[in-house]
Design a protein around this motif. Structure first.
Motif, short mmCIF file in Angstrom:
data_model
loop_
_atom_site.label_atom_id
_atom_site.label_comp_id
_atom_site.label_asym_id
_atom_site.label_seq_id
_atom_site.Cartn_x
_atom_site.Cartn_y
_atom_site.Cartn_z
N ILE A 22 0.81 -1.39 0.13
CA ILE A 22 -0.17 0.01 0.04
C ILE A 22 0.90 1.33 0.10
O ILE A 22 1.73 1.52 1.04
N PRO A 23 0.92 1.87 -1.13
CA PRO A 23 1.59 3.08 -1.28
C PRO A 23 1.07 4.29 -0.54
O PRO A 23 -0.19 4.41 -0.23
N PRO A 24 1.89 5.36 -0.19
CA PRO A 24 1.37 6.56 0.41
C PRO A 24 0.01 7.37 -0.28
O PRO A 24 -0.85 7.79 0.30
N GLU A 25 0.01 7.14 -1.49
CA GLU A 25 -1.07 7.66 -2.31
C GLU A 25 -2.34 7.15 -2.02
O GLU A 25 -3.39 7.58 -2.44
N SER A 26 -2.31 5.94 -1.46
CA SER A 26 -3.35 5.19 -1.42
C SER A 26 -4.15 5.47 -0.04
O SER A 26 -5.09 4.81 0.32
N MET A 27 -3.56 6.28 0.68
CA MET A 27 -3.73 6.39 2.14
C MET A 27 -4.89 7.60 2.30
O MET A 27 -5.47 7.85 3.17
N LYS A 28 -5.46 8.01 1.07
CA LYS A 28 -6.44 8.97 1.14
C LYS A 28 -7.77 8.38 1.41
O LYS A 28 -7.90 7.15 1.41
N THR A 29 -8.89 9.02 1.65
CA THR A 29 -10.13 8.45 2.03
C THR A 29 -10.56 7.40 1.02
O THR A 29 -10.38 7.69 -0.07
N ALA A 30 -10.72 6.44 1.50
CA ALA A 30 -11.30 5.33 0.60
C ALA A 30 -12.88 5.18 0.64
O ALA A 30 -13.59 5.55 1.59
N LYS A 31 -13.31 4.46 -0.38
CA LYS A 31 -14.65 4.24 -0.21
C LYS A 31 -15.06 3.23 0.78
O LYS A 31 -14.40 2.03 0.43
N LYS A 32 -15.87 3.21 1.48
CA LYS A 32 -16.35 1.69 2.38
C LYS A 32 -16.53 0.76 1.53
O LYS A 32 -17.36 1.01 0.65
N ALA A 33 -16.19 -0.39 2.09
CA ALA A 33 -16.47 -1.49 1.29
C ALA A 33 -18.00 -2.16 1.68
O ALA A 33 -18.27 -1.94 3.04
N LYS A 34 -18.64 -2.56 0.92
CA LYS A 34 -19.98 -3.53 1.08
C LYS A 34 -19.76 -4.72 2.01
O LYS A 34 -19.44 -5.48 1.04
N LEU A 35 -19.82 -4.86 3.01
CA LEU A 35 -19.57 -6.26 3.65
C LEU A 35 -21.07 -6.87 4.09
O LEU A 35 -21.63 -6.21 5.17
N ALA A 36 -21.30 -7.74 3.40
CA ALA A 36 -22.91 -8.02 3.35
C ALA A 36 -23.00 -9.31 4.28
O ALA A 36 -24.25 -9.96 4.35
N GLN A 37 -22.09 -9.79 5.25
CA GLN A 37 -22.17 -10.90 6.11
C GLN A 37 -22.65 -10.36 7.30
O GLN A 37 -21.80 -9.56 7.81
N SER A 38 -23.52 -11.23 8.11
CA SER A 38 -23.72 -10.92 9.34
C SER A 38 -22.53 -10.87 10.35
O SER A 38 -22.47 -10.31 11.34
N SER A 39 -21.60 -11.83 10.11
CA SER A 39 -20.50 -12.07 10.96
C SER A 39 -19.32 -11.07 10.66
O SER A 39 -18.26 -10.95 11.18
N VAL A 40 -19.46 -10.10 9.78
CA VAL A 40 -18.61 -9.28 9.28
C VAL A 40 -18.83 -7.87 9.91
O VAL A 40 -19.89 -7.53 9.73
N ALA A 217 -3.80 -9.19 -6.08
CA ALA A 217 -5.06 -8.76 -5.73
C ALA A 217 -5.77 -8.87 -7.28
O ALA A 217 -5.46 -8.28 -7.87
N PRO A 218 -6.51 -10.14 -7.36
CA PRO A 218 -6.86 -10.52 -8.53
C PRO A 218 -7.63 -9.19 -9.56
O PRO A 218 -7.60 -9.15 -10.68
N THR A 219 -8.82 -8.59 -9.07
CA THR A 219 -9.46 -7.75 -9.86
C THR A 219 -9.53 -6.43 -8.80
O THR A 219 -8.99 -6.41 -7.66
N GLU A 220 -10.16 -5.35 -9.25
CA GLU A 220 -10.31 -4.06 -8.71
C GLU A 220 -11.36 -4.21 -7.52
O GLU A 220 -11.48 -3.44 -6.89
N LEU A 221 -12.09 -5.46 -7.32
CA LEU A 221 -12.86 -5.55 -6.27
C LEU A 221 -11.96 -5.95 -5.11
O LEU A 221 -12.39 -6.04 -3.86
N ASP A 222 -10.92 -6.42 -4.98
CA ASP A 222 -10.01 -6.87 -4.13
C ASP A 222 -9.07 -6.10 -3.60
O ASP A 222 -8.09 -6.44 -2.87
N LEU A 223 -9.24 -4.96 -3.68
CA LEU A 223 -8.07 -3.83 -3.04
C LEU A 223 -8.76 -2.53 -3.04
O LEU A 223 -10.06 -2.11 -3.63
N THR A 224 -8.42 -1.64 -2.04
CA THR A 224 -9.12 -0.11 -1.94
C THR A 224 -8.28 0.61 -3.37
O THR A 224 -6.93 0.60 -3.04
N LYS A 291 -9.58 2.56 8.73
CA LYS A 291 -10.22 3.28 7.46
C LYS A 291 -10.69 2.11 6.36
O LYS A 291 -11.12 2.79 5.23
N ASN A 292 -10.60 0.64 6.70
CA ASN A 292 -11.01 -0.07 5.77
C ASN A 292 -10.16 -0.13 4.45
O ASN A 292 -10.68 -0.18 3.32
N LEU A 293 -8.80 0.34 4.58
CA LEU A 293 -8.07 0.33 3.25
C LEU A 293 -7.18 -1.21 3.33
O LEU A 293 -6.30 -1.06 3.95
#
Length: 336
Positions: A22-40, A217-224, A291-293
Protein backbone atom coordinates in the motif's frame (compact mmCIF):
# COMPACT_ATOMS: atom_id res chain seq x y z
CA UNK A 1 -22.43 -11.88 17.92
CA UNK A 2 -19.27 -9.79 17.53
CA UNK A 3 -16.26 -10.95 19.45
CA UNK A 4 -15.37 -9.29 22.73
CA UNK A 5 -12.50 -6.90 22.16
CA UNK A 6 -9.37 -6.95 24.22
CA UNK A 7 -8.12 -3.62 25.44
CA UNK A 8 -5.61 -1.77 23.28
CA UNK A 9 -2.08 -1.01 24.31
CA UNK A 10 0.87 0.75 22.73
CA UNK A 11 3.27 -1.54 20.96
CA UNK A 12 6.07 -1.58 18.45
CA UNK A 13 4.60 -2.14 15.02
CA UNK A 14 6.11 -5.22 13.35
CA UNK A 15 7.35 -5.03 9.80
CA UNK A 16 5.56 -7.26 7.32
CA UNK A 17 6.86 -8.51 3.99
CA UNK A 18 3.57 -7.18 2.60
CA UNK A 19 4.21 -3.61 3.75
CA UNK A 20 5.02 -2.64 0.17
CA UNK A 21 1.46 -3.41 -0.83
CA UNK A 22 0.00 0.00 0.00
CA UNK A 23 1.75 3.19 -1.18
CA UNK A 24 1.26 6.60 0.48
CA UNK A 25 -0.98 7.76 -2.37
CA UNK A 26 -3.49 5.09 -1.39
CA UNK A 27 -3.88 6.40 2.13
CA UNK A 28 -6.44 8.99 1.07
CA UNK A 29 -10.07 8.57 1.99
CA UNK A 30 -11.31 5.22 0.73
CA UNK A 31 -14.75 4.20 -0.37
CA UNK A 32 -16.20 2.01 2.32
CA UNK A 33 -16.56 -1.60 1.25
CA UNK A 34 -19.92 -3.30 1.23
CA UNK A 35 -19.62 -6.12 3.74
CA UNK A 36 -22.80 -8.13 3.40
CA UNK A 37 -22.26 -10.92 5.92
CA UNK A 38 -23.75 -10.79 9.37
CA UNK A 39 -20.48 -12.00 10.88
CA UNK A 40 -18.50 -9.18 9.25
CA UNK A 41 -17.84 -5.89 10.97
CA UNK A 42 -18.97 -2.72 9.25
CA UNK A 43 -16.08 -0.54 7.99
CA UNK A 44 -16.81 2.17 10.56
CA UNK A 45 -16.72 -0.39 13.37
CA UNK A 46 -13.40 -2.08 12.67
CA UNK A 47 -11.69 -3.61 15.70
CA UNK A 48 -8.90 -1.71 17.40
CA UNK A 49 -7.63 -4.48 19.65
CA UNK A 50 -3.93 -5.35 19.52
CA UNK A 51 -4.34 -8.87 20.91
CA UNK A 52 -7.02 -11.49 20.32
CA UNK A 53 -9.72 -12.13 22.91
CA UNK A 54 -9.45 -15.32 24.96
CA UNK A 55 -12.97 -16.44 24.13
CA UNK A 56 -13.49 -16.93 20.39
CA UNK A 57 -16.26 -18.98 18.81
CA UNK A 58 -17.30 -19.85 15.27
CA UNK A 59 -20.33 -21.62 13.85
CA UNK A 60 -20.11 -25.40 14.05
CA UNK A 61 -18.56 -26.94 10.99
CA UNK A 62 -20.85 -28.52 8.43
CA UNK A 63 -21.14 -32.27 9.15
CA UNK A 64 -18.72 -34.60 7.36
CA UNK A 65 -16.51 -31.78 6.09
CA UNK A 66 -12.84 -31.07 6.53
CA UNK A 67 -11.89 -27.58 7.65
CA UNK A 68 -8.84 -25.85 6.20
CA UNK A 69 -7.48 -22.50 7.34
CA UNK A 70 -4.76 -20.19 6.06
CA UNK A 71 -3.30 -17.28 8.00
CA UNK A 72 -0.41 -14.91 7.39
CA UNK A 73 0.72 -14.43 11.00
CA UNK A 74 3.28 -11.67 10.29
CA UNK A 75 5.79 -13.39 12.56
CA UNK A 76 4.74 -16.47 14.51
CA UNK A 77 6.58 -15.53 17.69
CA UNK A 78 4.89 -12.13 17.81
CA UNK A 79 1.50 -13.59 16.96
CA UNK A 80 1.83 -16.15 19.74
CA UNK A 81 2.20 -13.32 22.23
CA UNK A 82 -1.02 -11.73 20.98
CA UNK A 83 -3.50 -14.60 21.19
CA UNK A 84 -2.56 -16.86 18.27
CA UNK A 85 -3.49 -20.02 20.18
CA UNK A 86 -7.00 -18.77 20.98
CA UNK A 87 -7.79 -18.59 17.27
CA UNK A 88 -6.34 -22.04 16.57
CA UNK A 89 -8.33 -23.56 19.42
CA UNK A 90 -11.56 -22.00 18.20
CA UNK A 91 -11.06 -22.80 14.50
CA UNK A 92 -9.64 -26.30 15.08
CA UNK A 93 -8.84 -26.90 11.40
CA UNK A 94 -7.79 -30.22 9.93
CA UNK A 95 -5.05 -28.40 8.06
CA UNK A 96 -3.63 -25.03 9.09
CA UNK A 97 -1.40 -23.07 6.72
CA UNK A 98 0.79 -20.40 8.31
CA UNK A 99 2.57 -17.89 6.10
CA UNK A 100 5.20 -15.27 6.91
CA UNK A 101 6.20 -17.26 9.98
CA UNK A 102 9.66 -15.58 10.16
CA UNK A 103 10.99 -18.49 12.21
CA UNK A 104 14.64 -19.49 12.09
CA UNK A 105 14.09 -22.98 13.51
CA UNK A 106 11.13 -25.32 13.75
CA UNK A 107 9.17 -24.08 16.77
CA UNK A 108 8.57 -26.26 19.81
CA UNK A 109 4.96 -25.50 20.70
CA UNK A 110 2.95 -28.17 22.57
CA UNK A 111 -0.32 -26.50 21.64
CA UNK A 112 0.50 -27.13 17.98
CA UNK A 113 2.18 -30.53 18.30
CA UNK A 114 -0.69 -31.92 20.37
CA UNK A 115 -3.29 -30.73 17.85
CA UNK A 116 -1.39 -31.44 14.63
CA UNK A 117 0.64 -34.67 14.58
CA UNK A 118 2.10 -33.84 11.17
CA UNK A 119 3.95 -30.53 10.92
CA UNK A 120 6.01 -29.29 8.02
CA UNK A 121 8.06 -26.10 7.98
CA UNK A 122 9.95 -24.39 5.18
CA UNK A 123 12.33 -21.76 6.54
CA UNK A 124 13.94 -18.97 4.57
CA UNK A 125 17.71 -18.73 4.25
CA UNK A 126 17.36 -15.10 5.31
CA UNK A 127 16.86 -14.91 9.07
CA UNK A 128 13.55 -13.54 10.31
CA UNK A 129 12.07 -13.43 6.82
CA UNK A 130 9.17 -15.12 4.99
CA UNK A 131 8.65 -18.77 6.01
CA UNK A 132 5.69 -21.12 5.67
CA UNK A 133 4.24 -24.06 7.57
CA UNK A 134 1.55 -26.66 6.99
CA UNK A 135 0.15 -28.30 10.13
CA UNK A 136 -2.04 -31.32 9.50
CA UNK A 137 -4.12 -33.83 11.42
CA UNK A 138 -3.79 -36.26 8.52
CA UNK A 139 -0.56 -37.85 7.37
CA UNK A 140 0.35 -37.10 3.75
CA UNK A 141 1.82 -39.62 1.35
CA UNK A 142 4.68 -37.26 0.51
CA UNK A 143 5.96 -33.74 1.11
CA UNK A 144 7.81 -31.45 -1.29
CA UNK A 145 9.23 -27.98 -0.64
CA UNK A 146 10.46 -27.12 -4.13
CA UNK A 147 9.22 -25.86 -7.48
CA UNK A 148 10.77 -28.11 -10.13
CA UNK A 149 12.65 -26.12 -12.74
CA UNK A 150 12.96 -22.94 -10.72
CA UNK A 151 16.56 -21.75 -11.16
CA UNK A 152 16.94 -20.16 -7.72
CA UNK A 153 16.21 -22.50 -4.78
CA UNK A 154 16.85 -19.70 -2.27
CA UNK A 155 13.83 -17.82 -3.63
CA UNK A 156 11.64 -20.90 -3.28
CA UNK A 157 12.84 -21.86 0.19
CA UNK A 158 10.41 -20.66 2.84
CA UNK A 159 7.71 -20.08 0.22
CA UNK A 160 6.02 -23.38 -0.71
CA UNK A 161 5.07 -26.77 0.75
CA UNK A 162 3.15 -29.41 -1.21
CA UNK A 163 1.48 -32.32 0.53
CA UNK A 164 0.32 -35.29 -1.51
CA UNK A 165 -2.69 -37.19 -0.20
CA UNK A 166 -4.50 -40.15 -1.72
CA UNK A 167 -7.01 -38.04 -3.64
CA UNK A 168 -5.52 -34.53 -3.74
CA UNK A 169 -2.43 -32.38 -3.77
CA UNK A 170 -2.53 -29.66 -1.11
CA UNK A 171 -0.24 -26.76 -2.05
CA UNK A 172 0.57 -23.98 0.43
CA UNK A 173 2.40 -20.88 -0.75
CA UNK A 174 3.66 -17.57 0.49
CA UNK A 175 4.19 -16.04 -2.93
CA UNK A 176 6.99 -13.47 -3.25
CA UNK A 177 6.09 -9.79 -3.14
CA UNK A 178 7.00 -7.65 -6.14
CA UNK A 179 8.57 -5.18 -3.73
CA UNK A 180 8.47 -1.45 -3.15
CA UNK A 181 8.64 0.38 -6.49
CA UNK A 182 8.27 -3.08 -8.10
CA UNK A 183 11.98 -3.70 -7.62
CA UNK A 184 11.52 -7.47 -7.35
CA UNK A 185 8.82 -7.85 -10.00
CA UNK A 186 11.24 -9.90 -12.12
CA UNK A 187 11.61 -12.34 -9.22
CA UNK A 188 7.83 -12.55 -8.95
CA UNK A 189 7.44 -13.09 -12.69
CA UNK A 190 9.94 -15.93 -12.61
CA UNK A 191 8.11 -17.53 -9.69
CA UNK A 192 4.79 -17.25 -11.53
CA UNK A 193 6.22 -18.82 -14.67
CA UNK A 194 7.57 -21.93 -12.93
CA UNK A 195 4.72 -22.24 -10.43
CA UNK A 196 2.14 -22.18 -13.23
CA UNK A 197 3.87 -25.09 -14.93
CA UNK A 198 4.14 -26.91 -11.61
CA UNK A 199 0.49 -26.61 -10.58
CA UNK A 200 -0.75 -27.62 -14.02
CA UNK A 201 1.48 -30.69 -14.05
CA UNK A 202 0.24 -31.76 -10.62
CA UNK A 203 -3.37 -31.17 -11.63
CA UNK A 204 -2.99 -33.74 -14.40
CA UNK A 205 -2.35 -36.32 -11.68
CA UNK A 206 -4.78 -35.29 -8.92
CA UNK A 207 -7.02 -32.30 -8.19
CA UNK A 208 -5.43 -29.37 -6.38
CA UNK A 209 -6.26 -27.47 -3.21
CA UNK A 210 -4.03 -24.38 -3.19
CA UNK A 211 -3.97 -22.11 -0.14
CA UNK A 212 -1.93 -19.28 1.33
CA UNK A 213 -0.93 -15.67 0.88
CA UNK A 214 -0.83 -15.38 -2.91
CA UNK A 215 0.29 -11.72 -2.85
CA UNK A 216 -1.97 -10.70 -5.70
CA UNK A 217 -5.23 -8.76 -5.80
CA UNK A 218 -6.89 -10.42 -8.78
CA UNK A 219 -9.44 -7.70 -9.62
CA UNK A 220 -10.36 -4.14 -8.73
CA UNK A 221 -12.79 -5.54 -6.15
CA UNK A 222 -9.88 -6.99 -4.20
CA UNK A 223 -8.22 -3.79 -3.01
CA UNK A 224 -9.03 -0.22 -2.06
CA UNK A 225 -8.33 2.53 -4.61
CA UNK A 226 -7.66 0.17 -7.49
CA UNK A 227 -7.06 2.89 -10.09
CA UNK A 228 -4.39 4.61 -8.02
CA UNK A 229 -2.56 1.32 -7.49
CA UNK A 230 -2.71 -0.13 -10.98
CA UNK A 231 0.79 -0.95 -12.29
CA UNK A 232 2.34 1.03 -9.45
CA UNK A 233 1.92 -1.21 -6.45
CA UNK A 234 3.11 -4.79 -5.82
CA UNK A 235 0.25 -7.23 -6.07
CA UNK A 236 -1.78 -5.19 -8.54
CA UNK A 237 0.19 -4.98 -11.77
CA UNK A 238 -0.69 -6.24 -15.22
CA UNK A 239 2.04 -8.87 -15.02
CA UNK A 240 0.83 -10.27 -11.68
CA UNK A 241 -2.90 -10.21 -12.33
CA UNK A 242 -2.43 -11.71 -15.79
CA UNK A 243 -0.30 -14.51 -14.37
CA UNK A 244 -3.03 -15.33 -11.87
CA UNK A 245 -5.71 -15.25 -14.56
CA UNK A 246 -3.63 -17.63 -16.64
CA UNK A 247 -3.62 -20.14 -13.81
CA UNK A 248 -7.38 -19.90 -13.42
CA UNK A 249 -8.06 -19.95 -17.16
CA UNK A 250 -5.19 -21.25 -19.33
CA UNK A 251 -4.57 -19.34 -22.53
CA UNK A 252 -4.04 -22.46 -24.64
CA UNK A 253 -6.86 -22.18 -27.16
CA UNK A 254 -5.70 -25.28 -29.03
CA UNK A 255 -6.45 -27.65 -26.12
CA UNK A 256 -9.45 -29.89 -26.56
CA UNK A 257 -12.50 -29.31 -24.39
CA UNK A 258 -11.76 -32.02 -21.82
CA UNK A 259 -8.14 -31.04 -21.19
CA UNK A 260 -8.99 -27.36 -21.03
CA UNK A 261 -11.61 -28.00 -18.38
CA UNK A 262 -9.27 -30.11 -16.27
CA UNK A 263 -6.71 -27.32 -16.18
CA UNK A 264 -9.03 -24.60 -14.94
CA UNK A 265 -8.89 -23.39 -11.33
CA UNK A 266 -11.37 -21.45 -9.22
CA UNK A 267 -10.74 -18.65 -6.73
CA UNK A 268 -13.21 -20.11 -4.24
CA UNK A 269 -14.01 -17.11 -2.04
CA UNK A 270 -14.59 -14.88 -5.06
CA UNK A 271 -16.83 -17.53 -6.68
CA UNK A 272 -19.00 -17.60 -3.55
CA UNK A 273 -18.95 -13.80 -3.08
CA UNK A 274 -18.86 -12.38 -6.64
CA UNK A 275 -19.50 -8.73 -5.77
CA UNK A 276 -18.18 -8.37 -2.23
CA UNK A 277 -15.28 -6.09 -1.30
CA UNK A 278 -13.77 -7.85 1.65
CA UNK A 279 -10.10 -7.88 2.58
CA UNK A 280 -7.62 -10.15 4.34
CA UNK A 281 -4.72 -7.69 4.73
CA UNK A 282 -4.56 -4.23 6.31
CA UNK A 283 -1.21 -2.49 6.60
CA UNK A 284 -0.20 -1.47 10.10
CA UNK A 285 0.56 1.98 8.70
CA UNK A 286 -1.82 4.93 8.42
CA UNK A 287 -4.65 3.30 10.44
CA UNK A 288 -5.55 1.19 7.44
CA UNK A 289 -7.72 -1.19 9.43
CA UNK A 290 -9.81 1.63 10.88
CA UNK A 291 -10.22 3.21 7.44
CA UNK A 292 -10.92 -0.15 5.76
CA UNK A 293 -7.96 0.32 3.40
CA UNK A 294 -7.22 -3.28 2.55
CA UNK A 295 -6.32 -6.00 0.10
CA UNK A 296 -7.59 -9.54 -0.47
CA UNK A 297 -4.35 -11.49 -0.74
CA UNK A 298 -5.10 -14.75 1.12
CA UNK A 299 -7.10 -17.33 -0.80
CA UNK A 300 -8.12 -20.87 -1.55
CA UNK A 301 -7.84 -21.87 -5.22
CA UNK A 302 -9.15 -25.28 -6.31
CA UNK A 303 -9.23 -27.38 -9.42
CA UNK A 304 -12.54 -26.63 -11.07
CA UNK A 305 -13.68 -30.26 -11.03
CA UNK A 306 -13.78 -30.38 -7.21
CA UNK A 307 -15.28 -26.99 -6.39
CA UNK A 308 -18.74 -28.48 -5.86
CA UNK A 309 -17.31 -30.07 -2.71
CA UNK A 310 -16.72 -26.67 -1.10
CA UNK A 311 -19.44 -26.03 1.49
CA UNK A 312 -18.12 -22.82 3.04
CA UNK A 313 -15.34 -20.29 2.52
CA UNK A 314 -15.14 -17.23 4.75
CA UNK A 315 -12.67 -14.53 5.75
CA UNK A 316 -12.46 -14.35 9.55
CA UNK A 317 -12.65 -10.57 9.79
CA UNK A 318 -12.98 -10.56 13.57
CA UNK A 319 -9.62 -12.30 13.98
CA UNK A 320 -7.55 -9.17 14.07
CA UNK A 321 -4.92 -8.01 16.51
CA UNK A 322 -2.44 -10.88 16.30
CA UNK A 323 -1.40 -10.08 12.70
CA UNK A 324 -1.93 -7.55 9.93
CA UNK A 325 -3.81 -10.31 8.06
CA UNK A 326 -7.08 -12.08 8.84
CA UNK A 327 -7.38 -15.86 8.38
CA UNK A 328 -9.44 -17.43 5.63
CA UNK A 329 -11.26 -20.72 6.24
CA UNK A 330 -12.82 -23.31 3.93
CA UNK A 331 -14.92 -26.41 4.61
CA UNK A 332 -14.61 -29.25 2.11
CA UNK A 333 -16.75 -32.34 1.69
CA UNK A 334 -14.62 -35.33 0.93
CA UNK A 335 -11.55 -37.26 2.05
CA UNK A 336 -8.13 -35.92 1.24
Amino acid sequence: MPLKRASSSKRKIPVSDDEGSIPPESMKTAKKAKLAQSSVLEPDAQPTNTVLPVNISFPLRIPNTLRFSSWNVCGLATSQKKGFKFYVEAEDPDILVLTETKVNNEPVDPSLSNRFPHRFWSISEKKGYSGIAVLSKQKPLSVDKTIPGHPNPSVVKGRIITLEFENHFFIATYVPNAGANLKTLDVKNEWNKHFTTYIRDLDKRKPIIWAGDLNVAPTELDLTNARRNWNKTPGYTEAETTAFKNILQPRDETADESSSKSEQFIDVWRRLHPSLQHYTYFSYRFNCRMKNLGWRLDMFVLSQRITDKVKMCEIRSDIYGASDHCPITMEYDGPL
